[in-house]
Design a protein around this motif. Sequence first.
Motif, PDB file in Angstrom:
ATOM      1  N   HIS A   3     -75.496  15.532 -55.780  1.00 10.56           N
ATOM      2  CA  HIS A   3     -76.521  14.617 -55.323  1.00 10.56           C
ATOM      3  C   HIS A   3     -77.816  15.391 -55.114  1.00 10.56           C
ATOM      4  CE1 HIS A   3     -78.333  11.152 -53.499  1.00 10.56           C
ATOM      5  NE2 HIS A   3     -78.520  11.784 -52.342  1.00 10.56           N
ATOM      6  N   TYR A  94     -88.879  14.229 -61.928  1.00 12.73           N
ATOM      7  CA  TYR A  94     -87.443  14.169 -61.744  1.00 12.73           C
ATOM      8  C   TYR A  94     -86.853  15.559 -61.606  1.00 12.73           C
ATOM      9  CZ  TYR A  94     -87.846   9.366 -63.477  1.00 12.73           C
ATOM     10  OH  TYR A  94     -88.182   8.047 -63.656  1.00 12.73           O
ATOM     11  N   TRP A 104     -79.335  14.071 -62.372  1.00 12.11           N
ATOM     12  CA  TRP A 104     -80.749  13.780 -62.209  1.00 12.11           C
ATOM     13  C   TRP A 104     -81.029  13.195 -60.835  1.00 12.11           C
ATOM     14  CZ3 TRP A 104     -84.412  15.004 -65.814  1.00 12.11           C
ATOM     15  CH2 TRP A 104     -83.961  15.290 -67.112  1.00 12.11           C
ATOM     16  N   GLY A 105     -82.178  13.545 -60.301  1.00 15.04           N
ATOM     17  CA  GLY A 105     -82.650  12.897 -59.100  1.00 15.04           C
ATOM     18  C   GLY A 105     -83.221  11.533 -59.425  1.00 15.04           C
ATOM     19  N   GLN A 106     -83.563  10.803 -58.396  1.00 11.70           N
ATOM     20  CA  GLN A 106     -84.099   9.463 -58.575  1.00 11.70           C
ATOM     21  C   GLN A 106     -85.542   9.458 -59.067  1.00 11.70           C
ATOM     22  OE1 GLN A 106     -81.251   7.529 -58.700  1.00 11.70           O
ATOM     23  NE2 GLN A 106     -82.411   5.983 -57.580  1.00 11.70           N
TER      24      GLN A 106
END
Length: 114
Positions: A3, A94, A104-106
């Motif tokens: 995460h 990102y 990947w991040g948001q």
Amino acid sequence: QVHLVESGGGLVQPGGSLRLSCVASGSTGDLNTMGWYRLAPGEQRELVASISSYDVPVYAEFVEGRFTISRDNAKSTVYLHMDSLKPEDTAVYYCRYSASNVFWGQGLQVTVSS
């Protein structure tokens, strides 16, 4: 399994600076590459900078001399210090984590405008 939490984006004036942070949690390991990509309006997602676990950085041509990527392995965090920002840097940034799999991040908004 991993995460990514991004922070540090926002609105900045041309010539200003921002520091983006990305903290990885979950099933993180010692060997990985973390970096930042960006997506500007009307453009495709492109690499900004990345850095390996061995502290080997890679920069896109357009950011060299202005941005610095670094990482803190103990904190599972990658940073992108952006200096001398231009309106052309406006994009969604990102965070990317790559090991056995890619995560990947948001994404976070960076807007450079006066």
